[in-house]
Design an enzyme around this catalytic site. Structure first.
Site, PDB file in Angstrom:
ATOM      1  CG  ASN A 467      -1.687   1.306   1.382  1.00  0.00           C
ATOM      2  OD1 ASN A 467      -2.674   1.499   0.678  1.00  0.00           O
ATOM      3  ND2 ASN A 467      -1.257   2.195   2.256  1.00  0.00           N
ATOM      4  CD  GLU A 468      -1.635   5.562   0.254  1.00  0.00           C
ATOM      5  OE1 GLU A 468      -1.028   6.196   1.124  1.00  0.00           O
ATOM      6  OE2 GLU A 468      -2.772   5.851  -0.137  1.00  0.00           O
ATOM      7  CG  ASN A 531      -5.046   3.666  -1.663  1.00  0.00           C
ATOM      8  OD1 ASN A 531      -5.791   2.758  -2.022  1.00  0.00           O
ATOM      9  ND2 ASN A 531      -4.046   3.477  -0.813  1.00  0.00           N
ATOM     10  CE1 TYR A 537      -5.675  14.053   3.845  1.00  0.00           C
ATOM     11  CE2 TYR A 537      -5.622  12.036   2.566  1.00  0.00           C
ATOM     12  CZ  TYR A 537      -5.655  12.675   3.785  1.00  0.00           C
ATOM     13  OH  TYR A 537      -5.674  11.943   4.953  1.00  0.00           O
ATOM     14  CD1 TRP A 624      -9.313   6.024   5.067  1.00  0.00           C
ATOM     15  CD2 TRP A 624      -8.759   3.933   4.508  1.00  0.00           C
ATOM     16  NE1 TRP A 624      -8.363   5.603   5.959  1.00  0.00           N
ATOM     17  CE2 TRP A 624      -8.002   4.323   5.636  1.00  0.00           C
ATOM     18  CE3 TRP A 624      -8.585   2.642   3.994  1.00  0.00           C
ATOM     19  CZ2 TRP A 624      -7.080   3.470   6.241  1.00  0.00           C
ATOM     20  CZ3 TRP A 624      -7.662   1.803   4.594  1.00  0.00           C
ATOM     21  CH2 TRP A 624      -6.921   2.226   5.704  1.00  0.00           C
ATOM     22  CE  LYS A 645      -9.105  10.814   5.209  1.00  0.00           C
ATOM     23  NZ  LYS A 645      -8.050  10.752   6.268  1.00  0.00           N
TER      24      LYS A 645
HETATM   25  C1  GCB Z   1      -4.180   6.520   2.646  1.00  0.00           C
HETATM   26  C2  GCB Z   1      -3.596   5.386   3.392  1.00  0.00           C
HETATM   27  C3  GCB Z   1      -4.327   5.101   4.668  1.00  0.00           C
HETATM   28  C4  GCB Z   1      -4.661   6.407   5.357  1.00  0.00           C
HETATM   29  C5  GCB Z   1      -5.564   7.201   4.457  1.00  0.00           C
HETATM   30  C6  GCB Z   1      -5.928   8.559   5.052  1.00  0.00           C
HETATM   31  O1  GCB Z   1      -3.988   6.693   1.485  1.00  0.00           O
HETATM   32  O2  GCB Z   1      -3.482   4.226   2.634  1.00  0.00           O
HETATM   33  O3  GCB Z   1      -3.526   4.305   5.476  1.00  0.00           O
HETATM   34  O4  GCB Z   1      -5.229   6.209   6.599  1.00  0.00           O
HETATM   35  O5  GCB Z   1      -4.918   7.447   3.259  1.00  0.00           O
HETATM   36  O6  GCB Z   1      -6.850   8.626   5.840  1.00  0.00           O
HETATM   37  O7  GCB Z   1      -5.268   9.548   4.724  1.00  0.00           O
END
Ligand code: GCB
Length: 917
Positions: A467-468, A531, A537, A624, A645
């Site tokens: 992930n990322e 993602n 953001y 998310w 979130k």
């Molecule tokens: C993401 C991550 C995750 C974070 C989320 C966020 O891209 O993968 O772990 O919690 O963003 O809330 O910014």
């Protein structure tokens, strides 16, 4: 079949087994058809239903109680080994020392990372021949000693591991087990905890947060307990036809015997009612001390397929190891769903040939007051809420979750994205640092452990290899790619471990305009997840997101794309009158309150999910996140140390409005739900009432009087909006009545209106601000055009690319009413009862670089210029210094229109107060 069976049987009984002889039985097999076999051996004569599956052969004890614990970063190994644990705390498992580190009054930001010591005295089990200690998980690195002797170290916070302790247990009396668990954040690449994950927006609870067990096998030969924590028996659906399904079952065997031996491996498939569907067996010779893998195909007639949430039917696989005298000496039982999964780059996901769009959410493994030390009840509650919302899929972020979670997901029919914890970075330092051999080897080990341990789960559709992990270079402009080679190796390894499933990866921000991501993660894994946090953001419209998706799809036409994350923070005590009236505060801003209205998050979900749902090529999406979760890097919304979130609060008690948006779209249950129910003291008399409903029609009534009815075709994505509803002074009861095929579902909210004035905090979506004189301001509303902006940069994007300006606001006792502006060429079109009013506008010059004469604008009220050629800076005499202007207006048409018309630069306004004369 019968001939083969008879031959094998005759051979088995008369001459003893030889390697790779095999035979099979299905439900319809009768002793009678076995002919000569009948006379030979009752012990192998199958009853009508086939072979009887034997009772449990292994024994095991879960070591839950009686542990002593101390969290002590300075305790040495020698001192801990010498300690009797007398002054240590009594604890039971599961346990973590980070249980209170999020959302409680004790929450620490950052949370406590250090060393925890666990000590247990236990008796040597009488039963069994080989004895194993099994740890469900130990976070992050565990060193284990038994009776003073080091058993080993396990690196990896999420996967199970075992030690063969047969020769290390006390012959009689007590054993002392000591475990050092280390959840420190590594500062260099050489420390034991310098393993995946090296970063992440979540707390890494330290401790023994899953079960610890003693497992005893009945014989020295057994299904391999030393196979990276796996069950030793691994099954896949090899083929499905109309008449039958073929399962391929591999059994890994280990002989700890000093003698060679001949054995039979019997694999039986029982249906959900426990009846035998088919059984096959094969004989094998095992040399003393050897490992052998034996594969067999099992054909199940007219297989009942696992069809996700529609029909999560599971068989039970029973693998038995049988000695030549017919005794079953080991047995492994696994639930198993027969199913085929396929991802198509243009058409999405197919389960057993049926198109099933994956409606998913992301899930972390923590709970309020518990951190990661959660119970099966907690897991049931979380998965239950996911099902209640109508989701059919879950991404188990960002690491392997517990066996129970996987078992329950399989029982519920949830399609699972399972993930390796390769999160955010692959080296220390994150950007450009070397990926050490140790890091790489450990990432591979964690991947193998995860795959082997979760291999047989019907729910698991895909293995995510990370992930990322390209995120390390945020803010840097120096190209650096220390991730692509590692991802490629992990991809190869995942396929070697399990060629029956696809691999995936959750990309951070490839091709997002402002992002500095030097490695492209598209095209590496079989399918892809992205993602994306448009409208949170970054990004100012869902259309931008849609165009981005289409561009990625065009760039990777052969790689099926899904959305692994999207969302927005929200606090159930923060509200807004108009989600477009401000800009999100997406992260820690240094402000006392990081304002995250629930209504804005709902807007993001509606917009972003709408964009996803309209694209057929997207195989699925995961919001998310399902729940708020502990994250020691955060201080936002109305809670400390928590990522906000979630669609449901951290305590699982409050379903935020957005939960019902998904429920209305995904669930077959009737949903009629009025949003904004927690925003009760309303700032404005005229409101849009939004109802999430999957009803044929929804009727809205205010204090018993019908306002109107909307039919489903007047709603978009189950969002039904009653515009310009006029509240009465005092109490207002709104009732929505959904007609669900004749069944009426009512929902009601109680709001109050305690002001006759209209007061607008321009440019902000904080509602309920009160001035020093007690006047209530609503969030920005009734505007047409212009841009909302704040004086102090707040979003993560601004932090990354902008400059903080904390120059104080002068000339007011109410600086919070001047912290934002609406700017540009814009109007306000405000519904008002006819009458005469006094209007006060509040201004300041927000731009540091603006000179006198650099911003000049006029304001018209209902077409009449009331403020000609206003130069705020000239009038105030200084930057960020407040001025106000008051003028009377007469409203005759039910509205007041204020036009802000710049002649030089942009017009601005900070607040508007309209009071009735
Ligand atoms: C993401 C991550 C995750 C974070 C989320 C966020 O891209 O993968 O772990 O919690 O963003 O809330 O910014």
């Amino acid at each position: 079949m019968n001939n083969r069976y008879i031959k094998a049987l005759r051979w088995w009984i008369k001459t003893g087994p030889i390697s790779a002889a095999s035979s099979e039985f299905r439900k319809s097999t009768h002793c009678a058809v076995l002919g000569i076999a009948l006379a030979l051996a009752a012990s192998v004569c199958w009853a009508d239903e086939g072979p009887k599956v034997t009772a449990e052969v292994r024994t095991s004890q879960v070591l839950t109680q009686g542990w002593k614990f101390v969290q002590d970063d300075s305790l040495t190994d020698a001192a801990a080994l010498a300690s009797t644990g007398q002054n240590w705390q009594d604890v039971s498992l599961p346990h973590t020392w980070n249980a209170q580190d999020a959302a409680s009054t004790k929450a620490t930001v950052p949370y406590k990372r250090g060393l925890g010591w666990y000590r247990l005295e236990f008796d040597t089990p009488a039963a069994g021949v080989r004895k194993w200690l099994e740890f469900g998980a130990a976070s992050i690195v565990a060193d284990v000693w038994l009776n003073g002797q080091k058993l080993g170290q396990h690196q990896g916070a999420f996967t199970a591991f075992r030690f063969d302790v047969t020769d290390k247990l006390a012959a009689s009396g007590k054993n002392v087990l000591l475990v050092k668990v280390d959840n420190r954040a590594a500062k260099t690449g050489n420390e034991p905890t310098a393993i995946a994950p090296l970063g992440g927006d979540f707390n890494m609870s330290g401790g023994l947060y899953r079960d610890v067990k003693l497992v005893e096998t009945a014989a020295p030969v057994h299904f391999d307990l030393g196979d990276m924590g796996g069950p030793g028996v691994y099954a896949t659906t090899a083929a499905v036809t109309d008449s039958h399904a073929t399962l391929n079952v591999r059994a890994k065997l280990k002989s700890d015997s000093t003698q060679d031996g001949d054995y039979l491996i019997r694999v039986s498939v029982l249906d959900a009612s426990g009846r035998l569907a088919r059984s096959v067996q094969k004989t094998v010779t095992l040399k003393a001390g050897s490992n052998v893998e034996v594969a067999q195909d099992v054909a199940v007639d007219h297989a009942h397929l696992w069809q996700g949430v529609d029909d999560p039917y599971q068989y039970r696989l029973v693998a038995e190891l049988v000695k030549s005298d017919g005794t079953t000496i080991d047995k492994v039982v696994q639930d198993f769903g027969i199913r085929q999964m396929r991802f198509d780059p243009n058409e999405g996901f197919f389960l057993n040939g049926k198109h099933v769009p994956l409606h998913g959410v992301d899930l972390h493994q923590d709970a309020l007051g518990k951190g990661w030390a959660i119970s099966t009840h907690d897991i049931d509650e979380s998965l239950g809420l996911i099902r209640e919302m109508g989701a059919n899929s879950v991404r188990l972020a960002h690491y392997p979750h517990s066996p129970y979670t996987l078992a329950r997901a399989s029982q519920l029919g949830l399609v699972v994205w399972a993930e390796l914890p390769l999160v955010n970075q692959t080296s220390i330092p994150a950007c450009g640092g070397p990926v050490t051999d140790a890091f790489k080897a450990n990432a591979k080990q964690q991947l193998q452990e995860e795959i082997r341990q979760q291999y047989n789960r019907a729910a698991v559709a895909m293995w995510s290899i990370g992930n990322e992990s390209t995120q390390g270079c945020i803010g840097s402009t120096t190209p650096s790619d220390n991730i692509t080679p590692l991802l490629k190796e992990l991809q190869t390894l995942a396929k070697a471990e399990d060629s029956s499933r696809v691999t995936t990866y959750a990309d951070w921000a490839q091709d997002v305009p402002y992002n500095h991501q030097f490695a492209s993660t598209g095209g590496i894994t079989d399918i892809w997840g992205i993602n994306r946090y448009y409208l949170w953001y970054y990004g100012s419209s869902a259309a931008e997101f849609g165009a981005h998706l289409d561009a990625l799809h065009a760039k990777y036409p052969n790689q099926p794309i899904g959305i692994s994350e999207y969302g927005a923070g929200s606090a159930v005590t923060h509200h807004s009158d108009n989600p477009l009236g401000g800009r999100p505060e997406s992260f820690n801003t240094g402000q006392p309150v990081v304002y995250q209205p629930e209504e804005y998050a709902s807007y993001v979900h509606e917009q972003i999910y709408g964009t996803i749902a309209s694209r057929k090529y997207i195989w699925g999406s995961f919001a998310w996140s399902m729940f708020d979760f502990g994250s020691g890097i955060r201080n936002e919304g109305d809670v400390r140390g928590v990522n906000t979130k979630g669609l449901v609060t951290y305590d699982r008690k409050t379903k935020k409005d957005a939960f019902y948006f998904y429920k209305a779209n995904w669930s077959s249950e009737p949903v009629t739900y009025i949003t904004g129910r927690r925003y009760t003291n309303r700032a404005y008399a005229t409101v849009d009432v939004k109802v999430y409903s999957n009803a044929d029609s929804v009727r809205l009534a205010l204090n018993g009087t019908t306002i109107g009815t909307l039919t489903q075709d007047q709603c978009t994505m189950k969002v039904c909006v009653f515009r310009n509803v006029k509240l009465s002074p005092g109490a207002n009861r709104l009732t929505a009545s959904g007609n669900h095929g004749g069944r009426i579902v009512n929902d009601l909210v109680d709001w109050s209106l305690n002001t006759r004035d209209v007061r607008i905090a321009a440019g902000q979506y904080t509602t309920g601000l009160t001035s020093s004189t007690g006047a209530l301001f609503g969030s920005d509303n009734f505007f047409v055009g212009g841009t909302a902006d704040w004086l102090v940069s707040k979003s993560i994007t601004d932090q990354r690319y902008g400059v903080f300006d904390r120059t104080p606001v002068n000339g007011t006792v109410d600086p919070q009413l001047f912290s934002n502006v609406r700017r540009g060429t814009f109007s306000y079109d405000i519904p008002l009862d006819n009458g005469t009013y006094s209007v006060t506008l509040g201004f300041l010059e927000p731009g540091k670089a603006t000179a006198v004469g650099g911003r000049v604008f006029s304001v018209d009220a209902n077409g009449v210029t009331v403020l000609p050629d206003l130069d705020v800076l000239a009038a105030a005499g200084a930057y960020r210094t407040v001025i106000t202007r008051t003028f009377p207006v007469t409203v005759a048409s039910g509205r007041l229109k204020l036009d802000f018309k710049p002649s030089v630069g942009e017009a601005v306004v900070s607040n508007i107060a309209i009071t009735k004369n």
